[in-house]
Design a protein around this motif. Sequence first.
Motif, PDB file in Angstrom:
ATOM      1  N   LYS A  88      42.743  38.719  36.200  1.00  0.00           N
ATOM      2  CA  LYS A  88      43.639  38.702  35.040  1.00  0.00           C
ATOM      3  C   LYS A  88      44.933  39.453  35.343  1.00  0.00           C
ATOM      4  N   SER A  89      44.791  40.573  36.041  1.00  0.00           N
ATOM      5  CA  SER A  89      45.966  41.359  36.391  1.00  0.00           C
ATOM      6  C   SER A  89      46.905  40.557  37.281  1.00  0.00           C
ATOM      7  N   ASN A  91      47.246  37.300  37.381  1.00  0.00           N
ATOM      8  CA  ASN A  91      47.910  36.272  36.577  1.00  0.00           C
ATOM      9  C   ASN A  91      49.068  36.853  35.763  1.00  0.00           C
ATOM     10  N   ILE A  92      48.891  38.088  35.315  1.00  0.00           N
ATOM     11  CA  ILE A  92      49.972  38.737  34.570  1.00  0.00           C
ATOM     12  C   ILE A  92      51.139  39.049  35.501  1.00  0.00           C
ATOM     13  N   TYR A  93      50.841  39.441  36.752  1.00  0.00           N
ATOM     14  CA  TYR A  93      51.917  39.643  37.727  1.00  0.00           C
ATOM     15  C   TYR A  93      52.747  38.371  37.873  1.00  0.00           C
ATOM     16  N   ILE A 143      54.182  41.818  27.950  1.00  0.00           N
ATOM     17  CA  ILE A 143      53.406  41.592  29.172  1.00  0.00           C
ATOM     18  C   ILE A 143      52.750  42.887  29.638  1.00  0.00           C
ATOM     19  N   ILE A 146      49.698  43.673  27.427  1.00  0.00           N
ATOM     20  CA  ILE A 146      48.562  42.808  27.773  1.00  0.00           C
ATOM     21  C   ILE A 146      47.942  43.254  29.090  1.00  0.00           C
ATOM     22  N   TRP A 147      48.800  43.556  30.070  1.00  0.00           N
ATOM     23  CA  TRP A 147      48.302  44.008  31.371  1.00  0.00           C
ATOM     24  C   TRP A 147      47.495  45.294  31.233  1.00  0.00           C
TER      25      TRP A 147
END
Length: 212
Positions: A88-89, A91-93, A143, A146-147
């Motif tokens: 998930k991390s 994808n946030i990057y 963002i 969320i991260w």
Amino acid sequence: MTDNDTQDLDQASLFNDRLLAILAGIAALFLFGALTGYIAKIAENGSLSAIDGILILGLIAATVLAGSFAWSKWRKAAAEPEAKSARKSRNIYIAATLLGGVLGAFIMIAGGPELDTMFSNNPISASVAVISIAGWAIGTPLITLIWWQVTDEHEIAAYSNGALLAFHLYVFLVPSWWMAARAGWVPQQDPMIIWAITMVVWSIAWLYKKYA
């Protein structure tokens, strides 16, 4: 060679792949920015020479190659088993990188012919300013929030260590540069250049703590 040695080699290879992917991705972003700025300058001049065409094609090719290399290395590293939070991390990057790339391209293209560089201090229109501020002041905190909610403790610790180092760099650098500029030793400091230096140091320290 023992099992521990093999595991260490695998970890080192994974670290190298991730590091190369990140560096190539940064290079691709810089090349894309250079390409956008060069096209904006050509549009300002109103003419396209053969040399300009060759340089544009070269920048496009270099951007594509750097991006492809980054993607291939990242896919290789991503194929390794990883925790759900790490995925998930990551994808946030990617989302944050895309936001930064789109925002940077928008500023360069919509800023007008007077905007010669990404960090130019030349005037821009109110509409460009509103969209840019909204994208940065709303999109980036969202963002980040969320991260922060999906990231594990190791990642947050690496992030915090990088932030601490970058903060101290800012504390030491800004007053020193300010005094040196007043003495005529260096040009007047630009806040965006200071910001860029701080972010680079933060990112390097963050990645080192995360993968080393």
